[in-house]
Design an enzyme around this catalytic site. Structure first.
Site, short mmCIF file in Angstrom:
data_model
loop_
_atom_site.label_atom_id
_atom_site.label_comp_id
_atom_site.label_asym_id
_atom_site.label_seq_id
_atom_site.Cartn_x
_atom_site.Cartn_y
_atom_site.Cartn_z
N ARG A 60 0.81 -1.23 0.00
CA ARG A 60 0.00 0.00 0.00
C ARG A 60 0.85 1.28 0.00
O ARG A 60 0.42 2.32 0.50
CB ARG A 60 -0.97 0.03 1.19
CG ARG A 60 -2.04 -1.05 1.13
CD ARG A 60 -2.97 -0.81 -0.05
NE ARG A 60 -4.12 -1.68 0.00
CZ ARG A 60 -5.34 -1.32 0.44
NH1 ARG A 60 -5.56 -0.10 0.84
NH2 ARG A 60 -6.31 -2.17 0.45
N ARG A 107 -2.69 6.75 -0.02
CA ARG A 107 -3.03 7.97 0.73
C ARG A 107 -1.95 8.49 1.66
O ARG A 107 -2.07 9.63 2.13
CB ARG A 107 -4.33 7.73 1.51
CG ARG A 107 -5.53 7.71 0.60
CD ARG A 107 -6.71 7.07 1.27
NE ARG A 107 -6.38 5.69 1.61
CZ ARG A 107 -7.20 4.85 2.24
NH1 ARG A 107 -8.37 5.27 2.65
NH2 ARG A 107 -6.84 3.62 2.48
N ARG A 111 -5.67 12.38 -6.72
CA ARG A 111 -6.97 11.76 -6.41
C ARG A 111 -8.09 12.80 -6.29
O ARG A 111 -9.21 12.57 -6.73
CB ARG A 111 -6.74 11.00 -5.11
CG ARG A 111 -7.85 10.33 -4.46
CD ARG A 111 -8.19 9.02 -5.07
NE ARG A 111 -9.18 8.41 -4.22
CZ ARG A 111 -10.37 8.93 -4.00
NH1 ARG A 111 -10.74 10.03 -4.62
NH2 ARG A 111 -11.22 8.34 -3.18
N ASP A 167 -6.43 -2.34 -7.88
CA ASP A 167 -7.06 -2.95 -6.72
C ASP A 167 -7.33 -4.41 -7.02
O ASP A 167 -7.46 -4.80 -8.19
CB ASP A 167 -8.36 -2.23 -6.35
CG ASP A 167 -8.70 -2.49 -4.88
OD1 ASP A 167 -8.17 -1.77 -4.01
OD2 ASP A 167 -9.44 -3.45 -4.59
N TYR A 209 -15.37 -11.05 -0.94
CA TYR A 209 -16.02 -9.78 -1.32
C TYR A 209 -17.21 -10.02 -2.24
O TYR A 209 -18.22 -9.33 -2.15
CB TYR A 209 -15.00 -8.84 -2.00
CG TYR A 209 -14.07 -8.17 -1.01
CD1 TYR A 209 -14.53 -7.14 -0.20
CD2 TYR A 209 -12.76 -8.58 -0.88
CE1 TYR A 209 -13.69 -6.53 0.72
CE2 TYR A 209 -11.90 -7.97 0.03
CZ TYR A 209 -12.38 -6.95 0.83
OH TYR A 209 -11.55 -6.36 1.73
#
Ligand code: CP3
Length: 346
Positions: free
Chosen positions: A26, A30, A39, A76, A152
């Site tokens: 990751r 962010r 973004r 992703d 998911y």
């Protein structure tokens, strides 16, 4: 293309390296203000994932800004369900959401096997990134492991328990296997296409491995990861099964080069179970990066001491948390580079 820094690839293959490679799960995200700036100009996360020029730009950011030894393609794991016919949304501050989920055999019949063409935007992002990297560091491709993707698709969102997904393993095991098989075939084609587009190593993320009992992990998760390992031969492969401490011996038997350890897995015990023929990746507690610079340095050195001179790729035990200061990440990376311990072939 010739890699100027190929520490990651040599460490993955168990070859001698001058020092251990370091990157963070990751890392493209962010934690970097530069990522948030890109973004903010867009409608959301999915637009960024589907715009190859921008996905390539944010993939390169941690290489330039943090000095990591690898790039990981910005995307992703949920692009696979979408390519199979089950689109996702990414809800701000909440996470993924699937408007439709898989509940019945009919729902599975409506899915298709994902083809590389359905994921052309990821492949284009890989090609653009490879060109821009110009061999500076290797590029990591990735996919979710079948069990995590299944979770998911059945649950429809993140969950503490994934009880709908777990229930299906008890109530409809044959149905679960057919969905897992379709995900597996989609994933194999996708990873092969990523490698063809330029990925130098691929990682399979089994983020929800740890919620299964060992028997279910070895019946519903591992056999599908095994199929992926057996199909991928062109690059080294990393399997990161978070929480699957109970199946480390079975993971060690996979035909892959690297096994990821989370921060709960004891390093010496993992090495003893997994043996010397695999590279281990990990496993600093991501929360260590909330500490002071001196605490980060000390904890990183302790981890490096514990891994010793064996086959090791330095990383956290899971993805970096989004509110970590970039300077703290840099401290972690610099500590690894200064420690300078050679990693031996086994
Ligand atoms: O590692 C990298 O830097 C590459 C990019 C990457 C992302 N997701 C970008 C992302 C990778 C490798 C992933 C993998 C992923 N996605 C996993 C497996 C790894 C893990 O963390 O266990 C999982 C389970 C997902 C699913 C997912 N995507 C969730 C649960 C969320 C929401 C939670 C969160 O972290 O925000 C996402 C969104 C997501 N994927 C973001 C990023 C940068 C944040 C969304 C944003 O920027 O708006």
């Amino acid at each position: 293309m010739h890699l100027k820094n190929d520490l990651l690839i040599r460490a993955a293959k168990g070859q001698m390296t001058e020092r251990k490679p370091v990157w963070l799960m990751r890392q493209a995200g962010r934690i970097l203000p530069e990522y948030r700036a890109v973004r903010e100009r867009l409608s959301g996360f999915i637009e960024l994932v589907k715009t190859p020029e921008l996905a390539a730009e944010v993939t390169l950011q941690p290489v330039d800004i943090l000095g990591v030894d690898a790039a990981i393609i910005f995307s992703d794991i949920l692009v696979i369900p979408e390519a199979m016919g089950l689109p996702y949304e990414m809800i701000e501050k909440k996470g993924p959401f699937f408007p439709k989920t898989i509940q019945s055999a009919d729902d599975i019949l409506r899915l298709k096997q994902a083809e590389p063409d359905d994921l052309a935007y990821v492949l284009e992002a890989i090609r653009l990134t490879k060109t821009a990297l110009n061999g500076r560091v290797p590029l990591i491709g990735f996919a979710g492991a079948p069990w995590t993707i299944f979770s998911y698709m059945v649950e429809g969102s993140g969950s503490k328990t994934f009880s709908k997904a777990r229930a299906m393993l008890y109530t409809e095991p044959d149905m679960a296997h057919s969905l897992l098989q379709l995900i597996t075939e989609s994933t194999i084609h996708y990873l092969k296409a990523q490698i063809k587009a330029g990925a130098d190593l691929v990682q399979v993320f089994d983020s929800w491995a740890g919620i299964l009992p060992k028997e279910h992990y070895e019946a519903f998760a591992l056999p599908y990861i095994r199929q992926i390992c057996e199909a991928i031969k062109a690059t080294p492969l990393t399997v990161f099964a978070k929480g699957a401490y109970f199946s480390r011996a079975a993971l060690a038997a996979l035909d892959c080069e690297v096994i990821g350890l989370d921060w709960n897995m004891d390093i010496a015990e993992s090495r003893a179970i997994i043996g010397k023929d695999k590279t281990l990746q990990g496993n600093l507690d991501p929360a260590v990066l909330y500490g002071s610079f001196s605490e980060i340095k000390k904890a990183t050195e302790t981890m490096l001491d514990r891994f010793g001179p064996g086959r090791h790729i330095v990383n956290l035990g899971h993805g970096v948390y989004p509110d970590i200061q970039p300077d703290k990440v840099r401290c972690f990376i610099e500590t690894v580079k200064e420690y300078g311990q050679p990693s031996h072939a086994s």
